[in-house]
Design a protein around this motif. Structure first.
Motif, PDB file in Angstrom:
ATOM      1  N   SER A   1     -27.693  47.688  -6.047  1.00 48.81           N
ATOM      2  CA  SER A   1     -28.308  46.255  -6.486  1.00 48.81           C
ATOM      3  C   SER A   1     -29.810  46.273  -6.540  1.00 48.81           C
ATOM      4  CB  SER A   1     -27.917  44.976  -4.994  1.00 48.81           C
ATOM      5  OG  SER A   1     -26.476  44.971  -5.196  1.00 48.81           O
ATOM      6  N   GLU A   2     -30.020  45.452  -7.631  1.00 49.10           N
ATOM      7  CA  GLU A   2     -31.702  45.164  -7.938  1.00 49.10           C
ATOM      8  C   GLU A   2     -32.234  44.186  -6.665  1.00 49.10           C
ATOM      9  OE1 GLU A   2     -33.323  46.669  -9.896  1.00 49.10           O
ATOM     10  OE2 GLU A   2     -31.598  47.964 -10.566  1.00 49.10           O
ATOM     11  N   ASP A   3     -33.497  43.877  -6.510  1.00 53.77           N
ATOM     12  CA  ASP A   3     -33.724  42.964  -5.444  1.00 53.77           C
ATOM     13  C   ASP A   3     -33.493  41.558  -6.021  1.00 53.77           C
ATOM     14  OD1 ASP A   3     -35.035  45.403  -4.554  1.00 53.77           O
ATOM     15  OD2 ASP A   3     -37.163  44.494  -5.045  1.00 53.77           O
ATOM     16  N   GLU A   4     -33.358  41.253  -7.370  1.00 53.69           N
ATOM     17  CA  GLU A   4     -32.831  39.889  -7.782  1.00 53.69           C
ATOM     18  C   GLU A   4     -31.474  39.658  -7.503  1.00 53.69           C
ATOM     19  OE1 GLU A   4     -34.166  42.561 -10.440  1.00 53.69           O
ATOM     20  OE2 GLU A   4     -36.171  41.715  -9.531  1.00 53.69           O
ATOM     21  N   GLN A   5     -30.679  40.664  -7.177  1.00 47.00           N
ATOM     22  CA  GLN A   5     -29.200  40.598  -7.139  1.00 47.00           C
ATOM     23  C   GLN A   5     -29.147  40.323  -5.176  1.00 47.00           C
ATOM     24  OE1 GLN A   5     -28.081  44.268  -8.872  1.00 47.00           O
ATOM     25  NE2 GLN A   5     -26.627  43.006 -10.065  1.00 47.00           N
ATOM     26  N   MET A   6     -29.693  40.985  -4.702  1.00 43.03           N
ATOM     27  CA  MET A   6     -29.572  40.835  -3.143  1.00 43.03           C
ATOM     28  C   MET A   6     -31.184  41.042  -2.500  1.00 43.03           C
ATOM     29  SD  MET A   6     -27.031  42.950  -0.808  1.00 43.03           S
ATOM     30  CE  MET A   6     -26.832  42.462   0.921  1.00 43.03           C
ATOM     31  N   ASP A   7     -31.362  40.307  -1.529  1.00 39.84           N
ATOM     32  CA  ASP A   7     -32.674  40.354  -0.921  1.00 39.84           C
ATOM     33  C   ASP A   7     -32.612  41.749  -0.366  1.00 39.84           C
ATOM     34  OD1 ASP A   7     -34.125  40.072   2.045  1.00 39.84           O
ATOM     35  OD2 ASP A   7     -34.926  38.721   0.465  1.00 39.84           O
ATOM     36  N   PRO A   8     -33.573  42.461  -0.349  1.00 42.21           N
ATOM     37  CA  PRO A   8     -33.841  43.922   0.205  1.00 42.21           C
ATOM     38  C   PRO A   8     -33.857  43.993   1.559  1.00 42.21           C
ATOM     39  CG  PRO A   8     -35.428  43.503  -1.436  1.00 42.21           C
ATOM     40  CD  PRO A   8     -34.735  42.242  -1.248  1.00 42.21           C
ATOM     41  N   ASP A   9     -34.214  42.990   2.187  1.00 42.14           N
ATOM     42  CA  ASP A   9     -34.176  42.903   3.938  1.00 42.14           C
ATOM     43  C   ASP A   9     -32.762  42.618   4.388  1.00 42.14           C
ATOM     44  OD1 ASP A   9     -37.060  43.121   4.009  1.00 42.14           O
ATOM     45  OD2 ASP A   9     -37.169  40.803   4.169  1.00 42.14           O
ATOM     46  N   ASP A  10     -32.106  41.804   3.535  1.00 43.28           N
ATOM     47  CA  ASP A  10     -30.642  41.585   3.987  1.00 43.28           C
ATOM     48  C   ASP A  10     -29.894  42.910   3.649  1.00 43.28           C
ATOM     49  OD1 ASP A  10     -31.138  38.960   4.765  1.00 43.28           O
ATOM     50  OD2 ASP A  10     -30.533  38.167   2.681  1.00 43.28           O
ATOM     51  N   ALA A  11     -30.096  43.676   2.509  1.00 41.03           N
ATOM     52  CA  ALA A  11     -29.626  44.745   2.164  1.00 41.03           C
ATOM     53  C   ALA A  11     -29.873  45.922   3.265  1.00 41.03           C
ATOM     54  CB  ALA A  11     -29.899  45.432   0.924  1.00 41.03           C
ATOM     55  N   VAL A  12     -31.052  45.989   3.619  1.00 36.10           N
ATOM     56  CA  VAL A  12     -31.419  46.848   4.744  1.00 36.10           C
ATOM     57  C   VAL A  12     -30.600  46.580   6.096  1.00 36.10           C
ATOM     58  CG1 VAL A  12     -33.122  47.857   6.373  1.00 36.10           C
ATOM     59  CG2 VAL A  12     -33.432  47.640   3.764  1.00 36.10           C
ATOM     60  N   LYS A  13     -30.427  45.255   6.447  1.00 37.34           N
ATOM     61  CA  LYS A  13     -29.674  44.962   7.560  1.00 37.34           C
ATOM     62  C   LYS A  13     -28.252  45.245   7.517  1.00 37.34           C
ATOM     63  CE  LYS A  13     -32.459  40.901   8.421  1.00 37.34           C
ATOM     64  NZ  LYS A  13     -32.575  39.417   8.729  1.00 37.34           N
ATOM     65  N   VAL A  14     -27.669  45.149   6.599  1.00 36.70           N
ATOM     66  CA  VAL A  14     -26.190  45.453   6.412  1.00 36.70           C
ATOM     67  C   VAL A  14     -26.195  47.194   6.469  1.00 36.70           C
ATOM     68  CG1 VAL A  14     -24.296  45.584   4.566  1.00 36.70           C
ATOM     69  CG2 VAL A  14     -25.604  43.541   4.703  1.00 36.70           C
ATOM     70  N   LEU A  15     -26.912  47.994   5.688  1.00 39.85           N
ATOM     71  CA  LEU A  15     -26.907  49.284   5.657  1.00 39.85           C
ATOM     72  C   LEU A  15     -27.161  49.761   7.100  1.00 39.85           C
ATOM     73  CD1 LEU A  15     -28.623  50.172   2.400  1.00 39.85           C
ATOM     74  CD2 LEU A  15     -26.185  50.020   2.770  1.00 39.85           C
ATOM     75  N   GLU A  16     -28.072  49.074   7.772  1.00 37.59           N
ATOM     76  CA  GLU A  16     -28.469  49.685   9.289  1.00 37.59           C
ATOM     77  C   GLU A  16     -27.218  49.300  10.128  1.00 37.59           C
ATOM     78  OE1 GLU A  16     -32.210  48.068  10.218  1.00 37.59           O
ATOM     79  OE2 GLU A  16     -33.209  49.533   9.216  1.00 37.59           O
ATOM     80  N   GLY A  17     -26.632  48.061   9.886  1.00 34.42           N
ATOM     81  CA  GLY A  17     -25.380  47.692  10.662  1.00 34.42           C
ATOM     82  C   GLY A  17     -24.213  48.758  10.658  1.00 34.42           C
ATOM     83  N   VAL A  18     -24.058  49.118   9.510  1.00 33.12           N
ATOM     84  CA  VAL A  18     -23.107  50.147   9.276  1.00 33.12           C
ATOM     85  C   VAL A  18     -23.340  51.492   9.795  1.00 33.12           C
ATOM     86  CG1 VAL A  18     -21.748  51.653   7.360  1.00 33.12           C
ATOM     87  CG2 VAL A  18     -22.178  48.939   7.005  1.00 33.12           C
ATOM     88  N   ALA A  19     -24.653  52.104   9.724  1.00 30.12           N
ATOM     89  CA  ALA A  19     -24.960  52.939  10.453  1.00 30.12           C
ATOM     90  C   ALA A  19     -24.744  52.876  11.808  1.00 30.12           C
ATOM     91  CB  ALA A  19     -26.393  53.431  10.078  1.00 30.12           C
TER      92      ALA A  19
END
Length: 105
Positions: free
Chosen positions: A39-57
């Protein structure tokens, strides 16, 4: 009765068959993470993306060693079957990228 058969036949043709619920859920998880990673920054907030990825990890870090091994094996099977080279690379890198290789027996 014929309508039910036609619906079941159509669903079978449109939906991939999975060997298990675990496989189906792993495919869904990979689909979501693949989308987020791409996803590009316009598609998903980068902070939200990091939260999801860290949550899965974090989630996979709580799996037992046997569960991690099973997931690693499943991801390998999925990678072998993947025809998209970029997605195959994502699948192959998933175990290391999400911490599945830590403390696996």
């Amino acid at each position: 009765m014929a309508g039910l058969f036609c619906r079941d036949l159509l669903e079978s043709a449109l939906m991939p068959a999975y060997s298990s619920l675990t496989h189906a859920l792993a495919e869904a998880l990979v689909d979501v993470l693949w989308f987020i990673e791409g996803s590009e920054d316009e598609q998903m907030d980068p902070d939200d993306a990091v939260k999801v990825l860290e949550g899965v990890a974090h989630l996979v870090s709580t799996l037992s060693s046997d569960q991690r091994s099973d997931l690693i094996d499943l991801l390998g099977t999925m990678a072998e079957a993947e025809s998209d080279p970029a997605r195959r690379e994502f699948l192959e890198g998933f175990p290391e990228g999400f911490g599945l290789l830590d403390d696996v027996a």
